[in-house]
Design a protein around this motif. Structure first.
Motif, PDB file in Angstrom:
ATOM      1  N   ASP A   1       0.825  -1.211   0.000  1.00 16.93           N
ATOM      2  CA  ASP A   1       0.000   0.000   0.000  1.00 16.93           C
ATOM      3  C   ASP A   1       0.858   1.259   0.000  1.00 16.93           C
ATOM      4  O   ASP A   1       0.548   2.236  -0.699  1.00 16.93           O
ATOM      5  N   GLU A   2       1.922   1.240   0.788  1.00 14.08           N
ATOM      6  CA  GLU A   2       2.827   2.396   0.819  1.00 14.08           C
ATOM      7  C   GLU A   2       3.413   2.652  -0.565  1.00 14.08           C
ATOM      8  O   GLU A   2       3.413   3.793  -1.063  1.00 14.08           O
ATOM      9  N   THR A   3       3.924   1.579  -1.172  1.00 13.55           N
ATOM     10  CA  THR A   3       4.545   1.722  -2.490  1.00 13.55           C
ATOM     11  C   THR A   3       3.547   2.210  -3.523  1.00 13.55           C
ATOM     12  O   THR A   3       3.855   3.083  -4.357  1.00 13.55           O
ATOM     13  N   ARG A   4       2.355   1.658  -3.489  1.00  9.72           N
ATOM     14  CA  ARG A   4       1.342   2.053  -4.466  1.00  9.72           C
ATOM     15  C   ARG A   4       0.968   3.527  -4.318  1.00  9.72           C
ATOM     16  O   ARG A   4       0.903   4.274  -5.306  1.00  9.72           O
ATOM     17  N   LEU A   5       0.704   3.974  -3.082  1.00 13.50           N
ATOM     18  CA  LEU A   5       0.301   5.363  -2.868  1.00 13.50           C
ATOM     19  C   LEU A   5       1.427   6.330  -3.224  1.00 13.50           C
ATOM     20  O   LEU A   5       1.185   7.407  -3.781  1.00 13.50           O
ATOM     21  N   TYR A   6       2.657   5.953  -2.887  1.00 13.30           N
ATOM     22  CA  TYR A   6       3.809   6.805  -3.227  1.00 13.30           C
ATOM     23  C   TYR A   6       3.936   6.946  -4.744  1.00 13.30           C
ATOM     24  O   TYR A   6       4.084   8.066  -5.265  1.00 13.30           O
ATOM     25  N   ASN A   7       3.865   5.827  -5.451  1.00 14.43           N
ATOM     26  CA  ASN A   7       4.005   5.876  -6.913  1.00 14.43           C
ATOM     27  C   ASN A   7       2.846   6.635  -7.561  1.00 14.43           C
ATOM     28  O   ASN A   7       3.037   7.336  -8.566  1.00 14.43           O
ATOM     29  N   ASP A   8       1.648   6.468  -7.004  1.00 13.01           N
ATOM     30  CA  ASP A   8       0.495   7.205  -7.546  1.00 13.01           C
ATOM     31  C   ASP A   8       0.698   8.714  -7.411  1.00 13.01           C
ATOM     32  O   ASP A   8       0.438   9.489  -8.348  1.00 13.01           O
ATOM     33  N   ALA A   9       1.162   9.136  -6.228  1.00  8.35           N
ATOM     34  CA  ALA A   9       1.387  10.569  -5.999  1.00  8.35           C
ATOM     35  C   ALA A   9       2.498  11.096  -6.910  1.00  8.35           C
ATOM     36  O   ALA A   9       2.392  12.193  -7.491  1.00  8.35           O
ATOM     37  N   LEU A  10       3.554  10.300  -7.070  1.00  9.39           N
ATOM     38  CA  LEU A  10       4.658  10.712  -7.932  1.00  9.39           C
ATOM     39  C   LEU A  10       4.199  10.811  -9.391  1.00  9.39           C
ATOM     40  O   LEU A  10       4.628  11.715 -10.130  1.00  9.39           O
ATOM     41  N   GLY A  11       3.313   9.898  -9.801  1.00  5.18           N
ATOM     42  CA  GLY A  11       2.780   9.959 -11.155  1.00  5.18           C
ATOM     43  C   GLY A  11       1.985  11.232 -11.391  1.00  5.18           C
ATOM     44  O   GLY A  11       2.061  11.828 -12.472  1.00  5.18           O
ATOM     45  N   LEU A  12       1.222  11.678 -10.390  1.00  7.10           N
ATOM     46  CA  LEU A  12       0.469  12.930 -10.522  1.00  7.10           C
ATOM     47  C   LEU A  12       1.416  14.117 -10.683  1.00  7.10           C
ATOM     48  O   LEU A  12       1.180  15.018 -11.500  1.00  7.10           O
ATOM     49  N   LEU A  13       2.508  14.102  -9.909  1.00  5.00           N
ATOM     50  CA  LEU A  13       3.464  15.200  -9.979  1.00  5.00           C
ATOM     51  C   LEU A  13       4.133  15.248 -11.351  1.00  5.00           C
ATOM     52  O   LEU A  13       4.261  16.324 -11.958  1.00  5.00           O
ATOM     53  N   ARG A  14       4.543  14.104 -11.839  1.00  7.44           N
ATOM     54  CA  ARG A  14       5.208  14.068 -13.138  1.00  7.44           C
ATOM     55  C   ARG A  14       4.250  14.419 -14.272  1.00  7.44           C
ATOM     56  O   ARG A  14       4.687  14.877 -15.337  1.00  7.44           O
ATOM     57  N   GLY A  15       2.970  14.238 -14.023  1.00  4.54           N
ATOM     58  CA  GLY A  15       1.976  14.617 -15.019  1.00  4.54           C
ATOM     59  C   GLY A  15       1.585  16.078 -14.940  1.00  4.54           C
ATOM     60  O   GLY A  15       0.721  16.530 -15.694  1.00  4.54           O
ATOM     61  N   GLY A  16       2.193  16.840 -14.038  1.00  3.73           N
ATOM     62  CA  GLY A  16       1.914  18.264 -13.922  1.00  3.73           C
ATOM     63  C   GLY A  16       0.715  18.595 -13.062  1.00  3.73           C
ATOM     64  O   GLY A  16       0.318  19.761 -12.961  1.00  3.73           O
ATOM     65  N   ASP A  17       0.151  17.598 -12.382  1.00  2.38           N
ATOM     66  CA  ASP A  17      -0.987  17.844 -11.504  1.00  2.38           C
ATOM     67  C   ASP A  17      -0.440  18.155 -10.104  1.00  2.38           C
ATOM     68  O   ASP A  17      -0.436  17.304  -9.206  1.00  2.38           O
ATOM     69  N   PHE A  18       0.010  19.396  -9.912  1.00  3.58           N
ATOM     70  CA  PHE A  18       0.644  19.765  -8.647  1.00  3.58           C
ATOM     71  C   PHE A  18      -0.340  19.714  -7.478  1.00  3.58           C
ATOM     72  O   PHE A  18       0.024  19.286  -6.376  1.00  3.58           O
ATOM     73  N   ALA A  19      -1.562  20.130  -7.716  1.00  2.00           N
ATOM     74  CA  ALA A  19      -2.550  20.113  -6.634  1.00  2.00           C
ATOM     75  C   ALA A  19      -2.858  18.677  -6.215  1.00  2.00           C
ATOM     76  O   ALA A  19      -2.888  18.343  -5.021  1.00  2.00           O
ATOM     77  N   GLY A  20      -3.087  17.808  -7.207  1.00  2.00           N
ATOM     78  CA  GLY A  20      -3.375  16.406  -6.893  1.00  2.00           C
ATOM     79  C   GLY A  20      -2.199  15.728  -6.224  1.00  2.00           C
ATOM     80  O   GLY A  20      -2.369  14.957  -5.269  1.00  2.00           O
ATOM     81  N   ALA A  21      -0.977  16.020  -6.716  1.00  2.00           N
ATOM     82  CA  ALA A  21       0.218  15.417  -6.123  1.00  2.00           C
ATOM     83  C   ALA A  21       0.419  15.898  -4.694  1.00  2.00           C
ATOM     84  O   ALA A  21       0.755  15.105  -3.793  1.00  2.00           O
ATOM     85  N   GLY A  22       0.224  17.210  -4.458  1.00  4.94           N
ATOM     86  CA  GLY A  22       0.380  17.746  -3.111  1.00  4.94           C
ATOM     87  C   GLY A  22      -0.592  17.089  -2.139  1.00  4.94           C
ATOM     88  O   GLY A  22      -0.214  16.719  -1.013  1.00  4.94           O
ATOM     89  N   ALA A  23      -1.842  16.919  -2.562  1.00  2.00           N
ATOM     90  CA  ALA A  23      -2.837  16.287  -1.702  1.00  2.00           C
ATOM     91  C   ALA A  23      -2.476  14.824  -1.446  1.00  2.00           C
ATOM     92  O   ALA A  23      -2.627  14.311  -0.328  1.00  2.00           O
ATOM     93  N   ALA A  24      -1.979  14.138  -2.482  1.00  4.36           N
ATOM     94  CA  ALA A  24      -1.634  12.722  -2.338  1.00  4.36           C
ATOM     95  C   ALA A  24      -0.441  12.531  -1.405  1.00  4.36           C
ATOM     96  O   ALA A  24      -0.447  11.646  -0.534  1.00  4.36           O
ATOM     97  N   PHE A  25       0.596  13.382  -1.533  1.00  4.62           N
ATOM     98  CA  PHE A  25       1.760  13.260  -0.649  1.00  4.62           C
ATOM     99  C   PHE A  25       1.396  13.624   0.792  1.00  4.62           C
ATOM    100  O   PHE A  25       1.893  13.009   1.744  1.00  4.62           O
ATOM    101  N   ALA A  26       0.535  14.622   0.960  1.00  8.59           N
ATOM    102  CA  ALA A  26       0.105  15.002   2.307  1.00  8.59           C
ATOM    103  C   ALA A  26      -0.684  13.867   2.958  1.00  8.59           C
ATOM    104  O   ALA A  26      -0.524  13.578   4.152  1.00  8.59           O
ATOM    105  N   ALA A  27      -1.536  13.212   2.156  1.00  8.71           N
ATOM    106  CA  ALA A  27      -2.302  12.076   2.672  1.00  8.71           C
ATOM    107  C   ALA A  27      -1.373  10.922   3.039  1.00  8.71           C
ATOM    108  O   ALA A  27      -1.586  10.228   4.040  1.00  8.71           O
ATOM    109  N   PHE A  28      -0.317  10.736   2.241  1.00  9.35           N
ATOM    110  CA  PHE A  28       0.650   9.678   2.537  1.00  9.35           C
ATOM    111  C   PHE A  28       1.331   9.953   3.878  1.00  9.35           C
ATOM    112  O   PHE A  28       1.490   9.050   4.702  1.00  9.35           O
TER     113      PHE A  28
END
Length: 258
Positions: free
Chosen positions: A136-163
């Motif tokens: 679960d940790e690996t999946r959530l981390y990779n999901d958040a990183l994918g959002l960041l690399r896709g330019g979704d800064f708001a989504g990535a920020g929320a995902a990393f904060a949730a992590f």
């Protein structure tokens, strides 16, 4: 008791002898003797016939009993064949049911193993560090990183904060601080980004991303028009991580600030 054939032969022999002797000897056999001989012959013939009939009846009964026994044996054999066929069919059905149960048990065990593996920590390597993390940790981390690399800064920020909230002691934590800072920088939340980068430096100053985090702090300070703080951060970066690529970039940035 003599057999019928012997009696007949005796009578025939007596008749032949009388014929040879001739009329002179005919008186030797009177009527009474002849009648007794005939009666005796008839009695013996009757007895022989009765004995033959009795034997025939006995043989017929034995044959009947034998046929009845053979018929009963055939019926028993046929019954046993039917029961054997039923047993074979039942055995095949049981084998199919056992095979199906074994297959289901295997599927259930496989499912249980897969679910257990989804909770079991596994060794991962991120930013030059090896540690154990749950799937679960690996999946959530990779999901958040994918959002960041896709330019979704708001989504990535929320995902990393949730992590961070869910896994505060994760081995991913230093990298999460760094990437969260980058997401905040992308949203122009410079003060929040500085706090995230400093969290990385405080928790893991020897981390692979530490020099870049310090350079990012200086960039945030420059964006905030705080050149004095930016110079101090860049000078500290050169002293702390002199051989890093970030230190070379800090020298160039200091030159531009002057």
């Amino acid at each position: 008791m003599r057999p019928l054939a012997a009696v007949v032969r005796a009578v025939a022999a007596a008749a032949a002898l009388a014929a040879l002797v001739g009329p002179a000897s005919a008186g030797l056999f009177d009527d009474d003797e002849a009648r007794r001989a005939i009666l005796d012959l008839r009695a013996r013939i009757d007895q022989s016939q009765k004995a033959s009939e009795t034997r025939d009846a006995d043989l017929a009964e034995q044959l009947r009993q034998t046929r009845a026994g053979v018929l009963e044996l055939n019926n028993l054999i046929e019954k046993l064949r039917t029961e054997l066929a039923q047993l074979r069919g039942s055995n095949e059905q049981l084998q199919r049911e056992v095979a199906e149960l074994q297959r289901r048990q295997k599927d259930v065990q496989t499912g249980i193993d897969e679910r257990l593996r989804s909770f079991e920590p596994q060794k991962v390597a991120v930013d030059g560090r090896e540690f154990s993390a749950t799937p679960d940790e690996t999946r959530l981390y990779n999901d958040a990183l994918g959002l960041l690399r896709g330019g979704d800064f708001a989504g990535a920020g929320a995902a990393f904060a949730a992590f961070q909230k869910r896994f505060p002691n994760s081995g991913y934590a230093p990298s999460v601080h760094y990437w969260l800072g980058n997401a905040q920088y992308g949203k122009r939340e410079y003060q929040a980004a500085i706090a995230s980068f400093r969290s990385l430096l405080a928790a893991a100053p020897d981390h692979l991303r530490a020099p870049e985090a310090q350079l990012a702090i200086a960039n945030c300070q420059i964006e905030l028009k705080d050149a004095k703080s930016a110079r101090r951060t860049l000078e500290e970066l050169q002293k702390t991580y002199p051989k890093s690529e970030a230190a070379q970039a800090a020298r160039e940035r200091l030159a531009s600030l002057k």
